[in-house]
Design a protein around this motif. Structure first.
Motif, PDB file in Angstrom:
ATOM      1  N   TRP A 145       0.816  -1.221   0.000  1.00  0.00           N
ATOM      2  CA  TRP A 145       0.000   0.000   0.000  1.00  0.00           C
ATOM      3  C   TRP A 145       0.851   1.273   0.000  1.00  0.00           C
ATOM      4  O   TRP A 145       0.367   2.377   0.176  1.00  0.00           O
ATOM      5  CB  TRP A 145      -1.008  -0.002   1.162  1.00  0.00           C
ATOM      6  CG  TRP A 145      -0.420  -0.105   2.542  1.00  0.00           C
ATOM      7  CD1 TRP A 145      -0.133   0.935   3.396  1.00  0.00           C
ATOM      8  CD2 TRP A 145      -0.072  -1.299   3.252  1.00  0.00           C
ATOM      9  NE1 TRP A 145       0.381   0.461   4.579  1.00  0.00           N
ATOM     10  CE2 TRP A 145       0.423  -0.908   4.523  1.00  0.00           C
ATOM     11  CE3 TRP A 145      -0.134  -2.656   2.948  1.00  0.00           C
ATOM     12  CZ2 TRP A 145       0.855  -1.833   5.473  1.00  0.00           C
ATOM     13  CZ3 TRP A 145       0.300  -3.563   3.900  1.00  0.00           C
ATOM     14  CH2 TRP A 145       0.788  -3.152   5.135  1.00  0.00           C
ATOM     15  N   GLY A 146       2.173   1.111  -0.215  1.00  0.00           N
ATOM     16  CA  GLY A 146       3.049   2.251  -0.465  1.00  0.00           C
ATOM     17  C   GLY A 146       3.609   2.953   0.756  1.00  0.00           C
ATOM     18  O   GLY A 146       4.186   4.037   0.647  1.00  0.00           O
ATOM     19  N   GLU A 147       3.499   2.324   1.923  1.00  0.00           N
ATOM     20  CA  GLU A 147       4.007   2.948   3.146  1.00  0.00           C
ATOM     21  C   GLU A 147       5.270   2.248   3.618  1.00  0.00           C
ATOM     22  O   GLU A 147       5.719   1.266   3.041  1.00  0.00           O
ATOM     23  CB  GLU A 147       2.943   2.872   4.254  1.00  0.00           C
ATOM     24  CG  GLU A 147       1.797   3.840   4.074  1.00  0.00           C
ATOM     25  CD  GLU A 147       0.857   3.810   5.260  1.00  0.00           C
ATOM     26  OE1 GLU A 147       1.332   3.585   6.400  1.00  0.00           O
ATOM     27  OE2 GLU A 147      -0.352   3.987   5.056  1.00  0.00           O
ATOM     28  N   GLY A 167      10.669  -1.079  -5.004  1.00  0.00           N
ATOM     29  CA  GLY A 167       9.262  -1.095  -5.365  1.00  0.00           C
ATOM     30  C   GLY A 167       8.392  -1.516  -4.201  1.00  0.00           C
ATOM     31  O   GLY A 167       8.763  -1.385  -3.032  1.00  0.00           O
ATOM     32  N   LYS A 168       7.232  -2.065  -4.516  1.00  0.00           N
ATOM     33  CA  LYS A 168       6.267  -2.488  -3.500  1.00  0.00           C
ATOM     34  C   LYS A 168       6.329  -4.007  -3.307  1.00  0.00           C
ATOM     35  O   LYS A 168       6.494  -4.752  -4.269  1.00  0.00           O
ATOM     36  CB  LYS A 168       4.850  -2.068  -3.906  1.00  0.00           C
ATOM     37  CG  LYS A 168       4.643  -0.564  -3.891  1.00  0.00           C
ATOM     38  CD  LYS A 168       3.221  -0.204  -4.294  1.00  0.00           C
ATOM     39  CE  LYS A 168       3.020   1.304  -4.258  1.00  0.00           C
ATOM     40  NZ  LYS A 168       1.651   1.672  -4.706  1.00  0.00           N
ATOM     41  N   PHE A 169       6.181  -4.400  -2.052  1.00  0.00           N
ATOM     42  CA  PHE A 169       6.277  -5.815  -1.670  1.00  0.00           C
ATOM     43  C   PHE A 169       4.893  -6.452  -1.664  1.00  0.00           C
ATOM     44  O   PHE A 169       3.949  -5.920  -1.069  1.00  0.00           O
ATOM     45  CB  PHE A 169       6.904  -5.919  -0.278  1.00  0.00           C
ATOM     46  CG  PHE A 169       6.836  -7.287   0.339  1.00  0.00           C
ATOM     47  CD1 PHE A 169       7.654  -8.310  -0.118  1.00  0.00           C
ATOM     48  CD2 PHE A 169       5.960  -7.550   1.385  1.00  0.00           C
ATOM     49  CE1 PHE A 169       7.599  -9.574   0.452  1.00  0.00           C
ATOM     50  CE2 PHE A 169       5.901  -8.809   1.965  1.00  0.00           C
ATOM     51  CZ  PHE A 169       6.724  -9.821   1.499  1.00  0.00           C
ATOM     52  N   TYR A 170       4.782  -7.607  -2.323  1.00  0.00           N
ATOM     53  CA  TYR A 170       3.521  -8.338  -2.365  1.00  0.00           C
ATOM     54  C   TYR A 170       3.751  -9.778  -1.917  1.00  0.00           C
ATOM     55  O   TYR A 170       4.507 -10.506  -2.546  1.00  0.00           O
ATOM     56  CB  TYR A 170       2.938  -8.346  -3.781  1.00  0.00           C
ATOM     57  CG  TYR A 170       2.513  -6.976  -4.257  1.00  0.00           C
ATOM     58  CD1 TYR A 170       1.217  -6.516  -4.052  1.00  0.00           C
ATOM     59  CD2 TYR A 170       3.431  -6.138  -4.900  1.00  0.00           C
ATOM     60  CE1 TYR A 170       0.834  -5.244  -4.483  1.00  0.00           C
ATOM     61  CE2 TYR A 170       3.060  -4.867  -5.333  1.00  0.00           C
ATOM     62  CZ  TYR A 170       1.758  -4.427  -5.120  1.00  0.00           C
ATOM     63  OH  TYR A 170       1.394  -3.171  -5.533  1.00  0.00           O
ATOM     64  N   GLU A 171       3.089 -10.152  -0.822  1.00  0.00           N
ATOM     65  CA  GLU A 171       3.135 -11.552  -0.405  1.00  0.00           C
ATOM     66  C   GLU A 171       2.109 -12.329  -1.220  1.00  0.00           C
ATOM     67  O   GLU A 171       1.278 -11.740  -1.918  1.00  0.00           O
ATOM     68  CB  GLU A 171       2.858 -11.656   1.102  1.00  0.00           C
ATOM     69  CG  GLU A 171       1.540 -11.065   1.521  1.00  0.00           C
ATOM     70  CD  GLU A 171       1.467 -10.744   3.010  1.00  0.00           C
ATOM     71  OE1 GLU A 171       2.492 -10.807   3.710  1.00  0.00           O
ATOM     72  OE2 GLU A 171       0.360 -10.417   3.467  1.00  0.00           O
ATOM     73  N   ASP A 172       2.165 -13.650  -1.124  1.00  0.00           N
ATOM     74  CA  ASP A 172       1.249 -14.492  -1.888  1.00  0.00           C
ATOM     75  C   ASP A 172      -0.197 -14.260  -1.440  1.00  0.00           C
ATOM     76  O   ASP A 172      -0.466 -13.914  -0.288  1.00  0.00           O
ATOM     77  CB  ASP A 172       1.625 -15.964  -1.687  1.00  0.00           C
ATOM     78  CG  ASP A 172       0.907 -16.879  -2.656  1.00  0.00           C
ATOM     79  OD1 ASP A 172       1.370 -17.006  -3.803  1.00  0.00           O
ATOM     80  OD2 ASP A 172      -0.132 -17.451  -2.260  1.00  0.00           O
ATOM     81  N   GLU A 173      -1.126 -14.513  -2.359  1.00  0.00           N
ATOM     82  CA  GLU A 173      -2.564 -14.344  -2.072  1.00  0.00           C
ATOM     83  C   GLU A 173      -3.028 -15.236  -0.920  1.00  0.00           C
ATOM     84  O   GLU A 173      -4.073 -14.983  -0.315  1.00  0.00           O
ATOM     85  CB  GLU A 173      -3.392 -14.692  -3.323  1.00  0.00           C
ATOM     86  CG  GLU A 173      -3.254 -13.680  -4.452  1.00  0.00           C
ATOM     87  CD  GLU A 173      -3.959 -12.364  -4.142  1.00  0.00           C
ATOM     88  OE1 GLU A 173      -5.099 -12.397  -3.662  1.00  0.00           O
ATOM     89  OE2 GLU A 173      -3.350 -11.306  -4.353  1.00  0.00           O
ATOM     90  N   VAL A 174      -2.261 -16.264  -0.605  1.00  0.00           N
ATOM     91  CA  VAL A 174      -2.635 -17.200   0.455  1.00  0.00           C
ATOM     92  C   VAL A 174      -2.791 -16.496   1.808  1.00  0.00           C
ATOM     93  O   VAL A 174      -3.497 -16.975   2.706  1.00  0.00           O
ATOM     94  CB  VAL A 174      -1.596 -18.356   0.551  1.00  0.00           C
ATOM     95  CG1 VAL A 174      -0.292 -17.895   1.171  1.00  0.00           C
ATOM     96  CG2 VAL A 174      -2.167 -19.545   1.310  1.00  0.00           C
TER      97      VAL A 174
END
Length: 202
Positions: A145-147, A167-174
């Protein structure tokens, strides 16, 4: 006490889920969902079997650490693979005995040997800084969410491994868990009363 570390096997699954539930119950919120998360992570492509480790006191499982693949996506939409660590649990009666440190150090070394670049976590800075984790902002990596938060940390697995990655960190949808799904999973465990405490996340 002689603690050994080995890879989790299918026969360990239920014991690990029970241990995780005990370790996280009422910690961050009334009840917990981390035991369901462990259950779900094992079933998704992001799961890394070699980094699903348990600590044992003889035949008794007393700790577990689990990793999944995650990504950092930059402004050009380029994706970079990193590791997401957690849930990470030690049985309440075995906490503050160095078992968490053993598991974490062992898994970090294993992740390094497997050729991964970095581990990104949400956790307690006072605890994780001793293992080399630092604020992810240092690497220009932010939450999805950019924070940036003190609890949002990164560890390079070798010197300069995060160079050129931002960049932005995304964990798995799980990691997205529905309340109904949790309530259904809870039916497999002995009833526990949920409590609201001052230490829980607001």
């Amino acid at each position: 006490m002689s603690i050994s570390i080995r890879q989790e096997e299918e026969k360990d699954f239920k014991n690990v889920e029970y241990l995780t539930r005990e370790a996280f119950w009422d910690l961050y919120k009334p009840g917990c969902n981390e035991h369901l998360l462990v259950h779900k992570i094992r079933k998704v492509p992001a799961f890394i079997k070699e980094l699903d480790l348990i600590a044992c006191d003889k035949d008794r499982i007393v700790g577990n650490i689990i990793y999944s693949k995650a990504k950092v996506i930059n402004k050009e939409n380029t994706e970079f693979e990193v590791l997401c660590m957690g849930p990470f649990a030690v049985s309440p009666s075995y906490q503050k005995k160095g078992i968490g440190s053993l598991l974490l150090n062992h898994s970090i070394e294993k992740a390094r040997q497997l050729g991964y670049k970095a581990i990104i976590i949400f956790g307690n800075p006072d605890y994780y800084q001793r293992f080399g984790f630092g604020n992810a902002e240092k690497y220009n990596i932010h939450t999805s969410w950019g924070e940036n938060l003190d609890a949002f940390m990164a560890l390079e697995l070798y010197n300069g491994s995060l160079k050129g990655i931002s960049g932005k960190f995304y964990e798995d949808e799980v990691f997205k868990i529905e309340e109904e799904e949790l309530e259904d999973f809870e039916k497999q465990f002995p009833h526990k009363v949920k409590h609201v405490t001052d230490t829980q996340l607001k």
